[in-house]
Each structure stands twice: as C-alpha cells, then as structure tokens.
Design a protein around this motif. Structure first.
Motif, PDB file in Angstrom:
ATOM      1  N   LYS A  93      53.922  53.785  25.599  1.00 27.85           N
ATOM      2  CA  LYS A  93      55.025  54.682  25.231  1.00 27.85           C
ATOM      3  C   LYS A  93      56.337  54.211  25.832  1.00 27.85           C
ATOM      4  N   GLN A  94      56.275  53.666  27.042  1.00 29.97           N
ATOM      5  CA  GLN A  94      57.474  53.130  27.676  1.00 29.97           C
ATOM      6  C   GLN A  94      57.972  51.874  26.959  1.00 29.97           C
ATOM      7  N   PRO A 110      58.185  53.986  21.864  1.00 27.80           N
ATOM      8  CA  PRO A 110      57.647  55.297  21.479  1.00 27.80           C
ATOM      9  C   PRO A 110      57.000  55.302  20.087  1.00 27.80           C
ATOM     10  N   TYR A 166      53.527  54.032  20.327  1.00 30.41           N
ATOM     11  CA  TYR A 166      52.699  55.116  20.895  1.00 30.41           C
ATOM     12  C   TYR A 166      52.316  56.111  19.795  1.00 30.41           C
ATOM     13  N   ASP A 167      53.289  56.500  18.973  1.00 28.98           N
ATOM     14  CA  ASP A 167      53.027  57.457  17.889  1.00 28.98           C
ATOM     15  C   ASP A 167      52.024  56.887  16.886  1.00 28.98           C
ATOM     16  N   THR A 206      48.473  57.098  18.374  1.00 31.15           N
ATOM     17  CA  THR A 206      47.977  58.463  18.575  1.00 31.15           C
ATOM     18  C   THR A 206      47.990  59.285  17.292  1.00 31.15           C
TER      19      THR A 206
END
Length: 336
Positions: free
Chosen positions: A211-212, A215, A218-219, A222
């Motif tokens: 995520k860092q 983002p 990350y999305d 997930t």
C-alpha cells in the motif's frame, strides 16, 4: 469444381443423441460431434464467407475415426452430382465470422472436429465428473485442492461437482496479470512476499508495504474478485496439508507431452501413454532407493526451515512442557 464448407461442433440446437449420455442438451461429449456441411454455394473471397449454401448435418461423428477419406465419402453421399467431380473443402473454427482454412490433411480434420469445444461451464462439468470418477473423489470433494489459472467456466463447474473442495489460483498467473498493470521487479517480488506469508501478521506487514508503494496496487490485490483464501498462504485452511501456490506440475506435464500433442488424436493418446509408462517406471526405480520416510526434496526444505526458524525466533522455556516463542521480525507477536 465444387466448393464445400465444413464446420465441426456439438450442436446444442439439434440436441443430437450422444453415446453414453442421457441428456445431450445439458452435457458435452468432446469425442462426438455434429458436422455441418454447407454445400451448393460459393466462397466470397473478399471476406472468406460461404454464401447461398444448403446445410446438411451428420450427428454422432467420432473424432477418432475422422479423416479426409471419411469426410470425402460423407460429402459425396449427399448428392449424386458430387460423384466424380473435384471438391475443394474448407473449414471454419468458431463463429461464422471466422476466416476459413483449406482442409488438406488429417490434422485439419481433427482440428475442425475438436477445436470447437471451447472452455465453458458445460465442458468443465463433463471433465470434472470423469475426474471425480477416476480418482474416486467422494464427499463432494472434501479433502481435495484444485489449482487453476481461472479458466473460463471452471469455478462454476467446481461449485457444482466438488463444492467442498478448496480452490486456489496459480500465483504465477496472478502475478503476470498484476505486472501488466504494475510493472517492475519490485512489485513482482512484493506480490510473492504477500502470497508466501504464512501468518496473518506477516501477511498484513507485506500488504501494508504494498500500500505504501502504490495504493492502486493494494486495491487490486484486495479486490473481492480475488479472494485471499485462493492465493495467500496465510488464509489457507489447516485441514489440508497443501501449501502449493503454483500449478507448475500441470505446466511441466504439458511441456512433457508437447511432442505427442502435435499428432492426430489416436497417435497422440498412444504417445502420451508410452511417455507416462516410462516416467512411472523411472520414478518407481528412484523411489525404491530412498530409505527415509520423507522424500529428498521435502527433507532439504525442512532443513532450510529449521535454520530460518532458529534465526527468526527466540524460545523461552519454563517448568511446564510448553514454551513461548518471540519473533525477532515482529516483537509484538508471541506464540505459545
């Protein structure tokens, strides 16, 4: 010269009665086909379409018995005017909009008959039911794990045939699709770090790092369309002792039988059978020389894990048989 177009497929509209099947409308048997013969028309070369044709059907055609000779005899039996004349055979695979190819050898006949059966829920349903029978899988697949690269129709078929089996995604294919959107070795390595994390603490740590980094990445990982239970070790159940993330076994097998797959169907199956017999005999000879209860490669992996656990954790003993273990990577995590 007469021009004839052939198209091989399981014709659901005609609901042909297929051998060994009670309901042809709900099952697909890739060994038997309906061949459509478009005759009496002509080919429009500009877009390779066959126009003004009469259609004749041949049901229950066995692909293992098809050759140019059978096709020629079948077509010449339609009308007496085809006897003694030269016939140019063309075939198409897929929709009618697809370009046509000349039928000039037996391999084309096999392709024309077999390639129409595409990946779908029905075809996977048929395959899985045969697999369940051959492997004697019971209890709706409970205790079994299926790994795939999300082929079309496979998940719905698994939910019907083996609803209690675990289903996993091949992380290599997942990583490939991810890297198309987020290229670079750093992103690729981070996906693997997330997939290989064996505890929720490690998984969360690696996911936060992703995520860092980005983002959006990350999305993507997930997204509910990619449930973590299908590709993350931290989310695997503990009932099954299978932590495999790849379907390399299938890929290796496909490469192993590649020379045989280029042959006609019967020769292909015979070639695969001989290769399998040789491989099984060789493996049997090798395993007969192993005296330990654990095979060589898993034993090497266990040794590596022992060394890693000795450097990552600190055990604290007491008067009881139990001990507490502190993780050096995450001091807040304790195991008893």
């Amino acid at each position: 010269m007469k021009v004839v177009q052939l198209e091989g497929a399981v014709d659901k509209k005609k609901k042909a009665k297929l051998d060994n099947f009670d309901d042809a409308s709900s099952s697909i048997h890739p060994d038997y086909f309906t061949i459509k013969v478009y005759h009496g028309g002509y080919i429009e070369h500009e877009d390779s379409k066959y126009i003004g044709a009469t259609v004749s059907y041949y049901d229950n055609v066995d692909k293992d018995k098809m050759s140019l000779t059978e096709v020629d005899g079948m077509v010449r039996g339609i009308k007496s005017e085809y006897v003694g004349t030269r016939i140019d055979y063309w075939y198409s695979i897929g929709s009618e909009e697809d370009a046509m190819s000349k039928l000039n050898n037996d391999s084309n006949v096999i392709r024309m008959c077999c390639m129409e059966s595409q990946e779908s829920k029905d075809s996977w349903d048929w395959f899985l039911r045969l697999l369940v029978k051959d492997l004697e899988i019971t209890r709706d697949g409970s205790g079994w794990t299926f790994i795939s690269d999300k082929q079309k129709g496979l998940l719905p078929a698994c939910e019907v045939v083996v609803p209690l089996a675990e289903h996993r995604f091949c992380v290599r294919h997942l990583s490939t699709n991810f890297n198309k959107l987020f290229p670079g070795k750093v992103f690729k390595d981070q996906v693997w770090a997330i997939a290989k994390a064996t505890t929720m603490a490690y998984y969360t740590k690696e996911l936060v790092l992703m995520k860092q980094m980005d983002p959006k990445a990350y999305d993507w990982l997930t997204d509910p369309l990619r449930p973590q239970k299908h590709w993350s070790k931290a989310h695997f159940g503990t009932t099954l002792k299978c932590d495999v993330l790849l379907n390399n076994l299938c890929e290796s097998f496909n490469a192993f039988i590649l020379p045989a797959r280029s042959k006609p169907v019967i020769s292909c199956f015979e070639g695969i059978m001989v290769k399998m017999m040789k491989m099984i005999a060789m493996r049997r000879d090798k395993i007969s020389k192993v005296v330990e209860p654990i095979c060589p490669k898993p034993r090497e992996l266990l040794k590596k894990n022992k060394i890693k656990s000795a450097t990552d954790c600190i055990p604290y003993g007491s008067s009881s048989p139990q001990i507490e273990v502190e993780s050096l990577e995450d001091p807040s995590m304790w195991l008893t």
